[in-house]
Write an enzyme that holds these catalytic residues in place. Structure first.
Site, PDB file in Angstrom:
ATOM      1  N   LYS A 291     -28.110  16.770 -40.083  1.00 12.92           N
ATOM      2  CA  LYS A 291     -27.130  17.225 -39.094  1.00 12.92           C
ATOM      3  C   LYS A 291     -27.184  18.747 -38.959  1.00 12.92           C
ATOM      4  O   LYS A 291     -27.122  19.465 -39.947  1.00 12.92           O
ATOM      5  CB  LYS A 291     -25.739  16.785 -39.546  1.00 12.92           C
ATOM      6  CG  LYS A 291     -24.624  17.139 -38.590  1.00 12.92           C
ATOM      7  CD  LYS A 291     -23.331  16.485 -39.042  1.00 12.92           C
ATOM      8  CE  LYS A 291     -22.138  17.034 -38.289  1.00 12.92           C
ATOM      9  NZ  LYS A 291     -20.877  16.439 -38.777  1.00 12.92           N
TER      10      LYS A 291
ATOM     11  N   ASP B 102     -17.567  22.404 -32.799  1.00 20.04           N
ATOM     12  CA  ASP B 102     -17.784  22.095 -31.379  1.00 20.04           C
ATOM     13  C   ASP B 102     -16.790  22.854 -30.508  1.00 20.04           C
ATOM     14  O   ASP B 102     -17.142  23.348 -29.425  1.00 20.04           O
ATOM     15  CB  ASP B 102     -17.594  20.593 -31.103  1.00 20.04           C
ATOM     16  CG  ASP B 102     -18.705  19.727 -31.676  1.00 20.04           C
ATOM     17  OD1 ASP B 102     -19.667  20.272 -32.246  1.00 20.04           O
ATOM     18  OD2 ASP B 102     -18.589  18.491 -31.543  1.00 20.04           O
TER      19      ASP B 102
ATOM     20  N   ASP C 204     -10.066  20.940 -41.447  1.00 20.70           N
ATOM     21  CA  ASP C 204     -11.250  20.405 -40.767  1.00 20.70           C
ATOM     22  C   ASP C 204     -11.101  20.437 -39.237  1.00 20.70           C
ATOM     23  O   ASP C 204     -10.452  19.580 -38.639  1.00 20.70           O
ATOM     24  CB  ASP C 204     -11.515  18.973 -41.249  1.00 20.70           C
ATOM     25  CG  ASP C 204     -12.906  18.491 -40.844  1.00 20.70           C
ATOM     26  OD1 ASP C 204     -13.566  19.159 -40.021  1.00 20.70           O
ATOM     27  OD2 ASP C 204     -13.336  17.441 -41.363  1.00 20.70           O
TER      28      ASP C 204
ATOM     29  N   LYS D   4     -13.733  12.306 -30.298  1.00 20.95           N
ATOM     30  CA  LYS D   4     -13.901  11.051 -31.017  1.00 20.95           C
ATOM     31  C   LYS D   4     -12.546  10.451 -31.350  1.00 20.95           C
ATOM     32  O   LYS D   4     -11.592  11.170 -31.670  1.00 20.95           O
ATOM     33  CB  LYS D   4     -14.715  11.292 -32.289  1.00 20.95           C
ATOM     34  CG  LYS D   4     -16.201  11.442 -31.955  1.00 20.95           C
ATOM     35  CD  LYS D   4     -16.960  12.026 -33.085  1.00 20.95           C
ATOM     36  CE  LYS D   4     -16.479  13.455 -33.299  1.00 20.95           C
ATOM     37  NZ  LYS D   4     -17.141  14.071 -34.454  1.00 20.95           N
TER      38      LYS D   4
ATOM     39  N   VAL E 265     -22.994  18.903 -30.916  1.00 19.11           N
ATOM     40  CA  VAL E 265     -22.554  19.544 -29.668  1.00 19.11           C
ATOM     41  C   VAL E 265     -22.651  21.065 -29.807  1.00 19.11           C
ATOM     42  O   VAL E 265     -23.191  21.749 -28.925  1.00 19.11           O
ATOM     43  CB  VAL E 265     -21.112  19.113 -29.323  1.00 19.11           C
ATOM     44  CG1 VAL E 265     -20.540  19.955 -28.183  1.00 19.11           C
ATOM     45  CG2 VAL E 265     -21.071  17.630 -28.961  1.00 19.11           C
TER      46      VAL E 265
ATOM     47  N   GLU F 229     -27.431  16.276 -26.643  1.00 21.32           N
ATOM     48  CA  GLU F 229     -27.502  16.548 -28.095  1.00 21.32           C
ATOM     49  C   GLU F 229     -28.360  15.485 -28.768  1.00 21.32           C
ATOM     50  O   GLU F 229     -28.677  14.453 -28.160  1.00 21.32           O
ATOM     51  CB  GLU F 229     -26.092  16.557 -28.699  1.00 21.32           C
ATOM     52  CG  GLU F 229     -25.365  15.235 -28.538  1.00 21.32           C
ATOM     53  CD  GLU F 229     -24.377  14.946 -29.659  1.00 21.32           C
ATOM     54  OE1 GLU F 229     -24.746  15.143 -30.828  1.00 21.32           O
ATOM     55  OE2 GLU F 229     -23.267  14.493 -29.354  1.00 21.32           O
TER      56      GLU F 229
HETATM   57  N1  PSU Z   1     -19.317  11.566 -31.426  1.00 18.64           N
HETATM   58  C1  PSU Z   1     -20.038  10.428 -31.464  1.00 18.64           C
HETATM   59  N2  PSU Z   1     -21.195  10.422 -32.141  1.00 18.64           N
HETATM   60  C2  PSU Z   1     -21.652  11.534 -32.772  1.00 18.64           C
HETATM   61  C3  PSU Z   1     -20.878  12.748 -32.754  1.00 18.64           C
HETATM   62  C4  PSU Z   1     -19.736  12.700 -32.059  1.00 18.64           C
HETATM   63  O1  PSU Z   1     -19.645   9.412 -30.903  1.00 18.64           O
HETATM   64  O2  PSU Z   1     -22.719  11.471 -33.366  1.00 18.64           O
HETATM   65  C5  PSU Z   1     -21.398  13.981 -33.424  1.00 18.64           C
HETATM   66  C6  PSU Z   1     -21.656  15.035 -32.347  1.00 18.64           C
HETATM   67  O3  PSU Z   1     -22.940  15.549 -32.537  1.00 18.64           O
HETATM   68  C7  PSU Z   1     -20.597  16.089 -32.618  1.00 18.64           C
HETATM   69  C8  PSU Z   1     -20.488  16.004 -34.112  1.00 18.64           C
HETATM   70  O4  PSU Z   1     -20.967  17.366 -32.160  1.00 18.64           O
HETATM   71  O5  PSU Z   1     -20.499  14.597 -34.336  1.00 18.64           O
HETATM   72  C9  PSU Z   1     -19.263  16.670 -34.647  1.00 18.64           C
HETATM   73  O6  PSU Z   1     -19.307  16.725 -36.032  1.00 18.64           O
HETATM   74  P1  PSU Z   1     -18.141  17.502 -36.840  1.00 18.64           P
HETATM   75  O7  PSU Z   1     -16.906  16.699 -36.613  1.00 18.64           O
HETATM   76  O8  PSU Z   1     -18.607  17.483 -38.268  1.00 18.64           O
HETATM   77  O9  PSU Z   1     -18.072  18.871 -36.272  1.00 18.64           O
HETATM   78 MN    MN Z   2     -15.768  18.940 -39.741  1.00 17.28          MN
END
Ligand code: PSU
Ligand code: MN
Length: 301
Positions: free
Chosen positions: A84, A141, A137, A158, A105, A24
Site C-alpha cells: 500500500k 486522502d 485515524d 468507505k 487516493v 488508483e
Molecule cells: N475504498 C475501497 N477500496 C479501497 C480503498 C478505499 O473500497 O481499496 C483504499 C483507497 O486506496 C483509499 C485507501 O485511498 O483505501 C485509504 O486508506 P486509509 O484509510 O488507510 O487512508
Molecule cells: Mn488510516
C-alpha cells in the site's frame, strides 16, 4: 521534476490535450478487492473510461518507478502482491525501489497533479475513522483532495468510516463536496448516508466549471460524490452488521493496515455479497469522471 513514467497512450493524450482519467491501484490490488473481482474492477473501470472517449491512467509504483498509465501486460503486476502506497510513501517507494506499490487516493492525486491530469476516479475515499478522537485515524486522502487541483470522483467515503466527521473535515479543509444528481451524500454501498451533500450538481459540465474556478483560484481539489447505481445498491441495514463485526475485529490494529483489513473482513463476512456493488460503483465513477474530463477539455479548447 520527479521522474514519472507515462504509458504511451497517456503521454500522447496529454500531448494532444485529450481527456485522461486517473485511476488508483490499491482498489485493484489484493488490498482493495479479492481476486478475481480486482481484475474485473480494473477491466470494467478502464473500459468505462474508454467508452466515453477518454484514456484511463492507472497509477502505481513499479520497480521503484512512479507510473501514470500502465501498458496492458503490466496490469498483472498490480493484481498480485503489492504494498500500500499513500502519498507519504511515494518517496520511500522510489528510494527503496519497491517492486509494486499500489497507490491509494492520496498517492494517485499527487501523481495526477504532477503530470497534469485534472480528473481522477476511485471507489470510496478514505476519511475519518470512528473513534478518531482517540486513535487519531484520519486518512491522508482528505488532505490530498484538499491540496491537489484534481476532481476526485467517488461513491462517498468507505461505509465503515465516520461520515459526519469526514464531511466536517472536508469543510474545515475547504473542499467543495458535490452530490451528483442527488441532495444526499452517498454512502458507498448505499445511495444515501442520511446526510446532505453540501452542493448538488446536475451535469459533468457543471463539475468541470467548478474545477476550472478552483484552478484559477489555486485552491486545490473538488470531491464529486456519485451514488452507486440503483440496481446494485445494498440498503445500509443489510450491510451494517458486517461492518460492525469487521470494525470489532479491527479494534487492535493501527495505521495503514486498518483499511485493507476491514475491507477484507467485510468481503468475508458477507461472503462477497458486497462485491457487485463495489464493482458497479467503481465502473460508474470511472464513466462519470471521463465525462467530466471531456467537459473540462472543452473549457480549455
Ligand atoms: N475504498 C475501497 N477500496 C479501497 C480503498 C478505499 O473500497 O481499496 C483504499 C483507497 O486506496 C483509499 C485507501 O485511498 O483505501 C485509504 O486508506 P486509509 O484509510 O488507510 O487512508
Ligand atoms: Mn488510516
Amino acid at each position: 521534476m520527479p521522474q514519472i513514467k507515462l504509458s504511451r497512450e497517456v503521454q500522447e493524450a496529454l500531448e494532444h490535450e485529450r481527456p485522461v482519467v486517473g485511476l488508483e491501484s490499491t482498489i485493484f490490488s489484493h488490498l482493495g478487492l479479492p481476486s478475481p473481482a480486482n481484475q474485473e474492477a480494473l477491466e470494467r473501470s478502464a473500459t468505462a473510461v474508454r467508452a466515453q472517449g477518454a484514456v484511463p491512467a492507472v497509477t502505481a509504483i513499479i520497480d521503484g518507478v512512479p507510473r501514470v498509465g500502465l501498458e496492458d501486460h503490466e496490469h498483472e503486476r498490480i493484481l498480485g502482491p503489492a504494498r500500500k502506497t499513500s502519498e507519504r510513501d511515494i518517496a520511500v517507494a522510489v528510494a527503496q525501489r519497491w517492486p509494486v506499490g499500489a497507490t491509494t487516493v492520496s498517492a494517485s492525486l499527487a501523481l495526477c497533479a504532477e503530470v497534469g491530469i485534472p480528473v481522477f476516479a476511485t471507489g470510496g475515499i478514505g476519511g475519518v475513522h470512528h473513534g478518531a478522537e482517540t486513535s487519531g485515524d484520519v486518512s491522508s486522502d482528505l488532505g490530498a483532495i484538499a491540496l491537489h487541483s484534481v476532481v476526485t470522483v467517488c461513491a462517498g467515503a468507505k461505509a465503515f468510516l465516520d461520515i459526519p466527521k469526514t464531511l466536517e473535515f472536508l469543510e474545515t479543509e475547504a473542499v467543495p463536496v458535490l452530490g451528483y444528481r442527488t441532495d444526499d451524500f452517498p454512502m458507498f454501498y448505499a445511495r444515501s448516508s442520511g446526510l446532505k451533500a453540501p452542493v448538488r450538481v446536475e451535469s459533468p459540465a457543471e463539475v468541470a466549471a467548478i474545477l476550472a474556478e478552483r484552478i484559477l483560484w489555486d485552491q486545490g481539489g473538488v470531491l464529486l460524490a456519485v451514488p452507486v447505481p440503483e440496481d446494485d445498491a445494498i440498503p445500509a441495514p443489510e450491510i451494517q452488521g458486517a461492518i460492525d463485526s469487521a470494525l470489532a475485529r479491527a479494534h487492535a490494529l493501527r495505521g495503514a493496515e486498518v483499511t485493507p483489513f476491514v475491507l477484507e473482513q467485510i468481503a468475508q463476512i458477507t461472503e462477497g455479497r458486497n462485491i457487485p456493488a463495489n464493482l458497479a460503483l467503481a465502473e460508474n465513477n470511472a464513466s462519470i469522471a471521463a465525462e467530466v474530463a471531456i467537459e473540462f477539455g472543452k473549457l480549455l479548447g
